[in-house]
Design a protein around this motif. Structure first.
Motif, PDB file in Angstrom:
ATOM      1  N   ALA A  83      14.656  13.130  55.448  1.00 36.59           N
ATOM      2  CA  ALA A  83      13.504  13.795  54.821  1.00 36.59           C
ATOM      3  C   ALA A  83      12.628  12.753  54.116  1.00 36.59           C
ATOM      4  CB  ALA A  83      13.973  14.828  53.814  1.00 36.59           C
ATOM      5  N   PRO A  84      11.325  12.757  54.387  1.00 40.36           N
ATOM      6  CA  PRO A  84      10.426  11.793  53.758  1.00 40.36           C
ATOM      7  C   PRO A  84      10.504  11.791  52.226  1.00 40.36           C
ATOM      8  CG  PRO A  84       9.278  12.913  55.521  1.00 40.36           C
ATOM      9  CD  PRO A  84      10.611  13.609  55.349  1.00 40.36           C
ATOM     10  N   GLN A  85      10.675  12.969  51.608  1.00 45.80           N
ATOM     11  CA  GLN A  85      10.741  13.045  50.151  1.00 45.80           C
ATOM     12  C   GLN A  85      11.934  12.259  49.615  1.00 45.80           C
ATOM     13  OE1 GLN A  85      10.574  15.635  52.214  1.00 45.80           O
ATOM     14  NE2 GLN A  85       8.941  17.008  51.610  1.00 45.80           N
ATOM     15  N   GLU A  86      13.056  12.375  50.287  1.00 48.36           N
ATOM     16  CA  GLU A  86      14.265  11.671  49.841  1.00 48.36           C
ATOM     17  C   GLU A  86      14.142  10.167  50.073  1.00 48.36           C
ATOM     18  OE1 GLU A  86      17.545  13.588  51.787  1.00 48.36           O
ATOM     19  OE2 GLU A  86      17.098  15.510  50.864  1.00 48.36           O
TER      20      GLU A  86
ATOM     21  N   ILE B 293      14.156   7.113  47.203  1.00 50.95           N
ATOM     22  CA  ILE B 293      14.927   5.863  47.289  1.00 50.95           C
ATOM     23  C   ILE B 293      13.996   4.671  47.076  1.00 50.95           C
ATOM     24  CG2 ILE B 293      16.124   4.327  48.916  1.00 50.95           C
ATOM     25  CD1 ILE B 293      17.446   6.879  50.086  1.00 50.95           C
ATOM     26  N   ARG B 294      12.855   4.668  47.759  1.00 52.15           N
ATOM     27  CA  ARG B 294      11.899   3.566  47.609  1.00 52.15           C
ATOM     28  C   ARG B 294      11.451   3.426  46.161  1.00 52.15           C
ATOM     29  NH1 ARG B 294       7.153   2.110  46.468  1.00 52.15           N
ATOM     30  NH2 ARG B 294       6.617   4.246  45.925  1.00 52.15           N
TER      31      ARG B 294
ATOM     32  N   GLU C 123      22.730  -0.417  52.618  1.00 46.49           N
ATOM     33  CA  GLU C 123      21.829   0.328  53.505  1.00 46.49           C
ATOM     34  C   GLU C 123      20.673   0.964  52.736  1.00 46.49           C
ATOM     35  OE1 GLU C 123      21.611   0.398  56.811  1.00 46.49           O
ATOM     36  OE2 GLU C 123      23.210  -1.093  56.747  1.00 46.49           O
ATOM     37  N   ILE C 124      20.952   1.441  51.553  1.00 43.72           N
ATOM     38  CA  ILE C 124      19.892   2.027  50.720  1.00 43.72           C
ATOM     39  C   ILE C 124      18.864   0.957  50.369  1.00 43.72           C
ATOM     40  CG2 ILE C 124      19.428   2.908  48.392  1.00 43.72           C
ATOM     41  CD1 ILE C 124      21.987   4.626  48.746  1.00 43.72           C
ATOM     42  N   LEU C 125      19.334  -0.211  49.974  1.00 42.27           N
ATOM     43  CA  LEU C 125      18.425  -1.305  49.643  1.00 42.27           C
ATOM     44  C   LEU C 125      17.592  -1.707  50.858  1.00 42.27           C
ATOM     45  CD1 LEU C 125      17.410  -3.428  47.645  1.00 42.27           C
ATOM     46  CD2 LEU C 125      19.315  -4.882  48.362  1.00 42.27           C
ATOM     47  N   LYS C 126      18.254  -1.854  51.985  1.00 43.30           N
ATOM     48  CA  LYS C 126      17.555  -2.235  53.223  1.00 43.30           C
ATOM     49  C   LYS C 126      16.498  -1.192  53.590  1.00 43.30           C
ATOM     50  CE  LYS C 126      18.483  -3.190  58.096  1.00 43.30           C
ATOM     51  NZ  LYS C 126      19.507  -3.169  59.142  1.00 43.30           N
ATOM     52  N   ALA C 127      16.819   0.083  53.451  1.00 50.19           N
ATOM     53  CA  ALA C 127      15.867   1.155  53.775  1.00 50.19           C
ATOM     54  C   ALA C 127      14.654   1.106  52.850  1.00 50.19           C
ATOM     55  CB  ALA C 127      16.554   2.512  53.684  1.00 50.19           C
TER      56      ALA C 127
END
Length: 185
Positions: free
Chosen positions: A33-36, A40-41, A75-79
């Motif tokens: 989902a773009p919102q999620e 994260i960003r 993975e969260i950081l990379k995203a």
């Protein structure tokens, strides 16, 4: 220069998802989902300011966590970095208002504080009141002000976070080239 708003960022993130351009959606920690993804960003932006040293620290910390949290955090950081890079490459505007804070930090360093003196010649002090958190970009701005001017900075933390943030402040300010990001300008 203006910043793109959240709605535009969400639309651009949806395009990124549709194009499948660099985001590994097979990773369980990366939402679809773009919102999620925008959340994260935003959190990574707040914690690191996308500053190279802070991103390295985040990555090193993530690698030291127990499995599977280490891989998920990485993975969260990379995203977050992938999304920020995509947004920067696909707009002429600033990705968020935070970019203006980073730009101010870089301008202070580049002009050795002259831009602050020229813009606010009568400033006597800078006060932050009721602070319960201090995003990386704002810590960088304070660092640049303290490094390049004689203007005193007064920070008044909220009672609940005062002890923690007072201890953390020296580490938050201990960064080279405040306002720097890992992306090409």
């Amino acid at each position: 220069m203006a910043a793109i708003d959240r709605i535009d960022r969400l639309s651009m993130i949806q395009s990124l998802l549709t194009e499948n351009n660099g985001l590994d959606l097979d990773t369980p920690m990366i939402p679809s989902a773009p919102q999620e993804i925008e959340q994260i960003r935003t959190v990574v932006e707040s914690v690191t300011g996308f500053h190279p040293e802070r991103l390295d620290t985040f990555h090193e910390t993530a690698e030291g966590l127990p499995s599977p949290i280490d891989a998920d955090s990485t993975e969260i950081l990379k995203a977050a970095v992938t999304v920020e890079r995509y947004l920067r490459q696909n707009t002429e505007k600033a990705v968020s208002d935070v970019e203006f804070v980073r730009c101010a930090s870089r301008n202070l360093l580049r002009t050795d504080g002259a831009c602050l003196d020229a813009t606010f010649p009568d400033v006597e002090r800078i006060s932050l009141v009721g602070i319960s958190s201090l995003p990386a970009a704002h810590a960088d701005l304070l660092h640049a002000i303290l490094e390049t001017t004689q203007v005193p900075v007064h920070i008044h933390f909220r009672r609940g976070t005062e002890s923690y943030l007072s201890r953390r402040l020296p580490d938050l300010l201990n960064i080279t080239k405040p306002g720097t990001v890992v992306f090409d300008s």
